[in-house]
Design an enzyme around this catalytic site. Structure first.
Site, short mmCIF file in Angstrom:
data_model
loop_
_atom_site.label_atom_id
_atom_site.label_comp_id
_atom_site.label_asym_id
_atom_site.label_seq_id
_atom_site.Cartn_x
_atom_site.Cartn_y
_atom_site.Cartn_z
N ASP A 171 35.11 -13.78 -2.26
CA ASP A 171 35.99 -12.84 -2.97
C ASP A 171 35.48 -12.69 -4.40
OD1 ASP A 171 38.47 -12.48 -1.03
OD2 ASP A 171 37.81 -14.57 -0.95
N ASP A 204 45.31 -17.09 2.97
CA ASP A 204 44.18 -17.70 3.69
C ASP A 204 42.94 -17.85 2.81
OD1 ASP A 204 43.80 -14.96 3.65
OD2 ASP A 204 42.66 -14.94 5.51
N HIS A 205 42.90 -17.08 1.72
CA HIS A 205 41.82 -17.25 0.73
C HIS A 205 42.43 -17.67 -0.59
CE1 HIS A 205 38.61 -14.38 2.63
NE2 HIS A 205 39.21 -15.12 3.54
N GLU A 206 41.62 -18.31 -1.45
CA GLU A 206 42.08 -18.57 -2.80
C GLU A 206 42.07 -17.25 -3.58
OE1 GLU A 206 43.34 -21.39 -3.46
OE2 GLU A 206 42.61 -22.36 -1.64
#
Lengths: 343, 343
Positions: A171, A204-206
């Site tokens: 990301d 689900d992601h930082e």
């Protein structure tokens, strides 16, 4: 607070922008390719992956904020979606270049589903001239190496856990300024672990949070927004990308051929069945000795195979066309770059 | 001579630009909606209708040339494709506005499949500020009323012949200049009838040829390319378009509902069949009295119906989402315009 969401695909693109500042305009571009509808267990196709643009005016500075989510990578060793993700990177870069010419500041935030040095990432950054805030930031706080996809996250499916024990940085916040509006990244932060007071993470992601500062330089702001700099590296990256897209074209052509063959076989079987059904009706001597049940089942199967294989054939023809178009565009860009560099 | 073609859809978008001047850059935007794949006799879906952009530099003037082909109109009284064509007009306008900000001269050529005063045409011209060369030209030569679709053309299918005996003008050259680069149309021409020395015409439509002249005014060329003028008419046109898009949403929701219901019915029938097949296997008393042939045929039909209706359901969900997204964007634009006009 203003917001703009991007409806796309069957379940929505999942993109949304919330802004403290007035959103003066917005635009959406849906990627030409985005996986396969029959890969239900992957499901990316149903999201209609897109890139959204919102235009903000922050203290007189025109800021273009792009937000996107590219196709996931399910297996790094045998990544069936690499050509699609490369096509998406290319279209993303083109979209930013063509719509961002009047922007003072350009920001892209999104889950690019690419490792920092992946081809698509290099292509995107080299083509648009945008910088990675993780690399440029003065101060960083958060997860090790800025990794936003981590194995310990209970919602995440890390397909490549063993190879990347501390996670993967997929990301990004990319940015670029323009003449008179240089941009710096003062601070970058990722969330880490569970949400405070809970035993589950936020997502689900930082999350990634960048603090950018613009030093407006009125004197330099006249003339062209930015020089159209030609990066010699871009030619090599584009050649590499073109080779990958070509591999994608061969793969898509193979599946298209199989689907076409299957459709033709189904159709021939269907015709045979029709002939077999007609013969006993027009002649008195012949007798239909073929068992009725098998006959009807075979007919239905032939019909279903013809129809489904036909749909697949059309779908993969579109895939081939789109990849060929991308390869054409890349080739033209390489030619133009080489001419510019030669001059 | 340079050329740029646009690969898209299963059979190609049919767009191509040939240029005397160097094409420095190009970009392609595929419309989100473009008819239905199951309407094989119309076939627009398979073309993957798009708008292409090529950027030329003509004697130092940056010219953006857009080329497009919108969805055909098969029945004016009951035009099923009106919402799709309106969405395409809207996306075309957005594409031109967002990518054309740095252009000195903007030109759009294409088969818009709309009559001169149709809603989509008014929306496009009002939103982009582009002018119709047929209306603006100093001199015109060619078919009566500039009609490019004519009943006497042996390749053309004029669906509304009786209402429009002299044909319809559906192919356009639109243009706009910018500050310092005013553009005028000196001459407009259409072909008429058959090609010289042959008894067939050049194509199914008459060709349009515009001669535009740019009077470069160096003094005025500084500052912003063009004023972001707010046309009060645009609010009314957008409201009208929004109403049509809403009708489109209702229509798409209706078909989606029918498809969903059909898929559920098919699935229930399939389940029933499975139950009927299992009962004689697990009990010794019950006997399967249902004729075997009908049983198998019914099973196959149920399977095919479930699958096809399921695919249709997904397709029409995407249609609903895209139309809703367009309606959202139009509403936001109306709000922004009203705020600007209020200030």
């Amino acid at each position: 607070m203003m917001w703009s969401s991007c409806r796309s695909g069957a379940i929505g693109s999942g993109l949304c922008v919330f802004s403290r500042y007035r959103i003066t305009d917005s635009f959406l571009y849906r990627y030409s390719l985005n996986g396969y509808p029959y890969k239900l267990h992957h499901g990316d196709w149903f999201g209609g992956k897109s890139v959204g643009l919102v235009i903000l005016k922050v203290q007189g500075i025109i800021v273009h904020v792009y937000v996107t989510h590219l196709h996931a990578e399910y297996c790094r060793e045998k990544d069936d979606y690499l050509p699609h993700r490369l096509l998406q990177s290319w279209e993303l870069g083109q979209f930013i270049r063509h719509t961002g010419k009047t922007a003072d500041v350009t920001i892209l935030g999104g889950d690019l589903n690419m490792h920092p040095n992946d081809l698509g990432n290099r292509l995107l950054q080299c083509y648009t001239g945008m910088k990675d805030s993780f690399v440029e930031t003065k101060k960083f706080e958060g997860s090790e190496g800025g990794c936003t996809l981590q194995a310990q996250n209970c919602y995440a499916t890390v397909w490549d856990c063993p190879s990347f024990p501390s996670g993967i940085r997929i990301d990004y916040v990319l940015y670029k300024g323009s003449r008179g509006f240089p941009v710096k990244c003062d601070h970058l932060m990722t969330t880490s672990g569970t949400a405070p007071g809970k035993n589950i993470p936020y997502s689900d992601h930082e999350a990634v949070c960048a603090t950018l500062s613009v030093q407006k330089d009125e004197g330099a702001a006249t003339g062209a927004k930015r020089e159209e700099e030609t990066n010699p590296q871009l030619v090599d990256i584009l050649n590499e990308a073109r080779a990958e897209v070509k591999i994608g074209i061969h793969g898509a052509e193979r599946i298209r051929y199989s689907s076409g063959r299957m459709a033709v076989l189904g159709f021939v079987l269907l015709l045979l069945e029709v002939v077999m059904a007609i013969i006993p009706l027009v002649t008195t001597t012949a007798e239909n000795s073929f068992p009725k049940v098998s006959f009807y089942i075979l007919g239905m199967v032939a019909f279903a195979v013809t129809l489904l294989a036909g749909i697949l054939y059309v779908f993969h023809t579109i895939e081939v066309k789109m990849l060929q178009g991308t390869e054409d565009q890349m080739r033209n860009t390489i030619q133009a770059l080489q001419e510019q560099l030669g001059e």
